[in-house]
Design a protein around this motif. Structure first.
Motif, mmCIF file in Angstrom:
data_model
loop_
_atom_site.group_PDB
_atom_site.id
_atom_site.type_symbol
_atom_site.label_atom_id
_atom_site.label_comp_id
_atom_site.label_asym_id
_atom_site.label_seq_id
_atom_site.Cartn_x
_atom_site.Cartn_y
_atom_site.Cartn_z
ATOM 1 N N PRO A 98 6.682 -9.154 -8.298
ATOM 2 C CA PRO A 98 7.017 -8.115 -7.600
ATOM 3 C C PRO A 98 7.282 -6.766 -8.534
ATOM 4 O O PRO A 98 7.578 -7.186 -9.535
ATOM 5 N N LEU A 99 7.522 -5.751 -8.005
ATOM 6 C CA LEU A 99 7.681 -4.645 -8.726
ATOM 7 C C LEU A 99 9.211 -4.145 -8.493
ATOM 8 O O LEU A 99 9.264 -3.836 -7.147
ATOM 9 N N ILE A 100 10.106 -4.374 -9.207
ATOM 10 C CA ILE A 100 11.678 -4.071 -8.953
ATOM 11 C C ILE A 100 12.172 -3.141 -10.248
ATOM 12 O O ILE A 100 12.117 -3.611 -11.278
ATOM 13 N N GLY A 101 12.654 -1.955 -10.038
ATOM 14 C CA GLY A 101 12.922 -1.383 -11.199
ATOM 15 C C GLY A 101 12.678 0.383 -11.018
ATOM 16 O O GLY A 101 12.163 0.756 -10.088
ATOM 17 N N ALA A 122 11.084 -1.226 -5.397
ATOM 18 C CA ALA A 122 11.344 -2.705 -4.944
ATOM 19 C C ALA A 122 10.161 -2.904 -3.850
ATOM 20 O O ALA A 122 10.482 -2.713 -2.708
ATOM 21 N N THR A 123 9.056 -3.559 -4.319
ATOM 22 C CA THR A 123 8.073 -3.792 -3.378
ATOM 23 C C THR A 123 7.192 -4.834 -3.764
ATOM 24 O O THR A 123 7.188 -5.170 -5.234
ATOM 25 N N GLY A 124 6.135 -5.424 -3.174
ATOM 26 C CA GLY A 124 5.015 -6.463 -3.687
ATOM 27 C C GLY A 124 5.646 -7.988 -3.602
ATOM 28 O O GLY A 124 5.103 -8.772 -4.274
ATOM 29 N N TYR A 138 9.767 -7.574 -14.017
ATOM 30 C CA TYR A 138 9.349 -6.875 -12.565
ATOM 31 C C TYR A 138 9.218 -5.352 -12.877
ATOM 32 O O TYR A 138 9.123 -4.659 -11.941
ATOM 33 N N HIS A 139 9.214 -4.978 -14.054
ATOM 34 C CA HIS A 139 9.433 -3.331 -14.246
ATOM 35 C C HIS A 139 8.185 -2.908 -13.489
ATOM 36 O O HIS A 139 6.886 -3.278 -14.082
ATOM 37 N N ARG A 186 19.404 -5.357 -2.541
ATOM 38 C CA ARG A 186 20.987 -5.256 -3.211
ATOM 39 C C ARG A 186 20.579 -4.707 -4.341
ATOM 40 O O ARG A 186 21.285 -3.949 -4.861
ATOM 41 N N VAL A 187 19.460 -5.349 -5.121
ATOM 42 C CA VAL A 187 19.437 -4.874 -6.766
ATOM 43 C C VAL A 187 18.876 -3.452 -6.956
ATOM 44 O O VAL A 187 19.368 -2.964 -7.492
ATOM 45 N N ALA A 188 17.848 -3.185 -6.012
ATOM 46 C CA ALA A 188 17.389 -1.774 -5.774
ATOM 47 C C ALA A 188 18.647 -0.755 -5.716
ATOM 48 O O ALA A 188 18.925 0.214 -6.221
#
Length: 146
Positions: free
Chosen positions: A95-98, A107-109, A141-142, A123-125
């Motif tokens: 996934p993509l997070i960042g 925050a997707t995928g 995840y970048h 929560r992270v996002a």
């Protein structure tokens, strides 16, 4: 990013308090999730069907059979609803997070893991948007842009 279809079934177990049931997430097979109102959700298919958000006979068959293998006690439950959705999947990676830039957080995928990892990812996002240090290394995840 591409869509992955998931079909689920909602059933009702009259007179049974399912509101505090745990999430059942087997290594292989369907998940089961209890809700208030004697409702249980069983799902889901994992289908690379493009942008086709429709419930199919084959998908329902797959979900019902798999659900009954995991929880045979649901055989007397009333089918109350079927649903279908498209999940964003990032291929060929995680996934993509960042942050994309100083104003946009991605925050997707999550694909089929949205049910379980979605709240934590959200929560992270949110923390990133507030300038907080993430609770894990987000480098894998970048969201690298082309």
């Amino acid at each position: 990013m591409f869509p992955r279809r998931g079909q689920i079934v909602h059933v009702t177990l009259e007179g049974v308090d399912t509101s505090r049931w745990p999430i059942v997430l087997p290594h292989v097979g369907p998940y089961l999730l209890g809700f208030p109102g004697s409702r249980v959700v069983v799902g889901a298919t994992i289908e690379d069907a493009g942008f086709a958000p429709r419930v199919t006979m084959g998908g329902l068959d797959e979900v019902l059979r798999a659900g009954l293998r995991v929880a045979p006690g649901l055989s007397e439950a009333t089918v109350t609803e079927t649903r279908v959705g498209l999940r964003p999947v990032h291929a060929p990676g995680p996934p993509l997070i960042g942050p994309v830039n100083d104003r946009v957080i991605v925050a997707t995928g999550l694909g089929a893991y949205g049910l379980t990892a979605g709240p934590f990812t959200g929560r992270v996002a949110a923390g990133l948007a507030l300038g907080e240090e993430p609770p894990l290394n987000l480098r894998p995840y970048h969201p690298r842009l082309p």
